[in-house]
Scaffold this motif. Structure first.
Motif, PDB file in Angstrom:
ATOM      1  N   UNK A   1       0.809  -1.223   0.000  1.00 51.59           N
ATOM      2  CA  UNK A   1       0.000   0.000   0.000  1.00 51.59           C
ATOM      3  C   UNK A   1       0.838   1.268   0.000  1.00 51.59           C
ATOM      4  N   UNK A   2       2.153   1.127   0.257  1.00 53.72           N
ATOM      5  CA  UNK A   2       3.060   2.275   0.219  1.00 53.72           C
ATOM      6  C   UNK A   2       3.791   2.383  -1.120  1.00 53.72           C
ATOM      7  N   UNK A   3       3.511   1.440  -2.022  1.00 53.21           N
ATOM      8  CA  UNK A   3       4.161   1.458  -3.325  1.00 53.21           C
ATOM      9  C   UNK A   3       5.527   0.802  -3.345  1.00 53.21           C
ATOM     10  N   UNK A   4       5.834  -0.002  -2.323  1.00 50.83           N
ATOM     11  CA  UNK A   4       7.141  -0.655  -2.230  1.00 50.83           C
ATOM     12  C   UNK A   4       7.027  -2.090  -2.744  1.00 50.83           C
ATOM     13  N   UNK A   5       7.975  -2.475  -3.557  1.00 50.76           N
ATOM     14  CA  UNK A   5       7.934  -3.772  -4.238  1.00 50.76           C
ATOM     15  C   UNK A   5       8.026  -4.935  -3.251  1.00 50.76           C
ATOM     16  N   UNK A   6       7.352  -6.018  -3.589  1.00 47.23           N
ATOM     17  CA  UNK A   6       7.342  -7.246  -2.787  1.00 47.23           C
ATOM     18  C   UNK A   6       8.622  -8.031  -3.076  1.00 47.23           C
ATOM     19  N   UNK A   7       9.541  -8.056  -2.117  1.00 51.46           N
ATOM     20  CA  UNK A   7      10.849  -8.692  -2.323  1.00 51.46           C
ATOM     21  C   UNK A   7      10.746 -10.209  -2.438  1.00 51.46           C
ATOM     22  N   UNK A   8       9.808 -10.804  -1.726  1.00 48.10           N
ATOM     23  CA  UNK A   8       9.612 -12.258  -1.833  1.00 48.10           C
ATOM     24  C   UNK A   8       9.131 -12.625  -3.232  1.00 48.10           C
ATOM     25  N   UNK A   9       8.224 -11.823  -3.744  1.00 47.31           N
ATOM     26  CA  UNK A   9       7.731 -12.063  -5.103  1.00 47.31           C
ATOM     27  C   UNK A   9       8.867 -11.920  -6.123  1.00 47.31           C
ATOM     28  N   UNK A  10       9.756 -10.956  -5.886  1.00 45.09           N
ATOM     29  CA  UNK A  10      10.911 -10.775  -6.766  1.00 45.09           C
ATOM     30  C   UNK A  10      11.789 -12.026  -6.765  1.00 45.09           C
ATOM     31  N   UNK A  11      12.131 -12.494  -5.586  1.00 49.10           N
ATOM     32  CA  UNK A  11      13.016 -13.660  -5.480  1.00 49.10           C
ATOM     33  C   UNK A  11      12.416 -14.876  -6.175  1.00 49.10           C
ATOM     34  N   UNK A  12      11.104 -15.063  -6.004  1.00 48.58           N
ATOM     35  CA  UNK A  12      10.431 -16.214  -6.636  1.00 48.58           C
ATOM     36  C   UNK A  12      10.368 -16.070  -8.151  1.00 48.58           C
ATOM     37  N   UNK A  13      10.326 -14.831  -8.609  1.00 45.08           N
ATOM     38  CA  UNK A  13      10.141 -14.589 -10.053  1.00 45.08           C
ATOM     39  C   UNK A  13      11.412 -14.794 -10.871  1.00 45.08           C
ATOM     40  N   UNK A  14      12.592 -14.642 -10.241  1.00 44.19           N
ATOM     41  CA  UNK A  14      13.857 -14.744 -10.981  1.00 44.19           C
ATOM     42  C   UNK A  14      14.114 -16.187 -11.400  1.00 44.19           C
ATOM     43  N   UNK A  15      14.398 -16.369 -12.687  1.00 49.12           N
ATOM     44  CA  UNK A  15      14.603 -17.704 -13.257  1.00 49.12           C
ATOM     45  C   UNK A  15      15.943 -17.757 -13.987  1.00 49.12           C
TER      46      UNK A  15
END
Length: 380
Positions: free
Chosen positions: A123-137
């Motif tokens: 809600x503050x506009x800050x990226x979800x770091x867990x989602x980032x880590x999971x997304x990297x392939x």
């Protein structure tokens, strides 16, 4: 009285910037590729600016490529990197709150066979770091995240993002759109594990039509503009010497007494938010960036309030200046979970070192006067 609170769109140039631009136009007007003395003197402006910028980032001058501004820098970083690294993979990661100069190139790449993952934000506009880590392939060639959001001023944890990217896949390149961050923060790409960094001159009291892209040495980027091979073939075309000279001077000046400058801007923003939150039916969406305040005024269309303020000599924006003249819903406001009632009632107030407390007081007094009148006439 006049209050210019649209510095996120563009800034007034420093007087010294104007002087060096005129000097480069009127006196040392040679082509920097020419071998005679006029060309040599013109080339010196380019060298000096490149060194000033490199010093501010603690990088090598050869890693700086001058562009026409932030949009070209972002296009070059995204499309140029994708083209140069297509054999390694066609997966790119970005976020839901990027500037149009990032998401439109991403749409283009998507249409040309690349897969784009868009990360959610809180809600503050800050990226979800867990989602980032999971997304990297293994086939992720690029992660692109803006440092400071241009609409609400959300600041991303760039250092943590860089660590996650390089830990999960060292071959994945990390691009940062720093157009709203450079000049506000000390940014050191090597420490932050940034491979590509986009900057625009007119956001830091430099000229319009000039910017740069930092490209870490040995990073593969396909040039988008081909021709005479200027800038070692990375961006052909005769260099915009007056613009480059002005940009170099703006960088030099913005980082002089930098801490004091940022404290002043932050104080202006804090004072504005404190006063405006005393008004009825307002919501503060502002992130941590020192120069951007995003305020929603319930029951008033942003365009109507913008023009009402304009009549009082107060200049603001209804979002990004690049999209504020289009009747589109802000992707950023949707991404941070604002309800529909706020989509079209939000203004951006963005500040600089030339702003004063008197301008803040005047603006809040005008809002106090205008809001009840405009709300009375709002169509149900």
């Amino acid at each position: 009285m006049e209050a210019y609170f649209d510095n996120g769109a563009t800034t007034r140039v420093f007087p010294q910037v104007k002087d060096i631009v005129i000097e480069a136009m009127e006196e040392e007007y040679g082509n920097p590729s020419s071998m005679h003395m006029k060309g040599v003197k013109a080339e010196q402006y380019v060298k000096d600016a490149r060194e000033i910028i490199a010093k501010s980032l603690k990088v090598d001058p050869k890693e700086i490529v001058f562009t026409s501004g932030g949009t070209e820098s972002n296009n070059m970083a995204l499309i140029g990197t994708a083209m140069a690294n297509a054999r390694k993979g066609k997966h790119i990661i970005s976020t839901r709150i990027e500037h149009a100069s990032v998401y439109n190139p991403l749409f283009f790449l998507e249409e040309n066979g690349y897969e784009i993952t868009y990360l959610p934000v809180d809600e503050h506009g800050v990226v979800d770091l867990e989602a980032l880590e999971k997304a990297i392939r293994p086939d992720t060639i690029l992660v692109s995240v803006m440092y400071v959001n241009n609409e609400i001023g959300a600041v991303q944890p760039v250092e943590e993002i860089g660590k996650i990217v390089k830990k999960k896949n060292p071959d994945t390149l990390f691009h940062v759109d720093a157009i709203q961050a450079y000049g506000k923060y000390h940014i050191y790409p090597r420490r932050l594990k940034i491979d590509l960094l986009s900057v625009s001159g007119h956001k830091i009291h430099g000229p319009k039509g000039i910017g740069f892209l930092y490209i870490k040495d040995k990073t593969k980027v396909h040039p988008l503009i081909l021709g005479g091979g200027q800038q070692k073939g990375m961006r052909s075309g005769t260099e915009n010497v007056p613009g480059i000279a002005g940009l170099g001077k703006a960088v030099q000046l913005i980082y002089q007494d930098h801490e004091e400058k940022m404290k002043k801007i932050q104080a202006i923003k804090d004072d504005f938010i404190a006063q405006v939150m005393e008004l009825s039916d307002v919501r503060n969406n502002s992130g941590e960036a020192p120069h951007i305040a995003s305020i929603s005024f319930q029951g008033v269309r942003s365009e109507v309030l913008l023009h009402a303020l304009e009549e009082k000599g107060i200049y603001v924006s209804s979002g990004s200046a690049c999209s504020s003249n289009k009747p589109a819903i802000s992707g950023t406001l949707k991404a941070i979970g604002l309800t529909k009632e706020y989509y079209d009632s939000t203004l951006r107030f963005s500040f600089c070192i030339f702003n004063t407390k008197e301008e803040v007081d005047y603006t809040v007094n005008c809002l106090r006067e205008l809001l009840p009148i405009l709300r009375r006439f709002t169509r149900k």
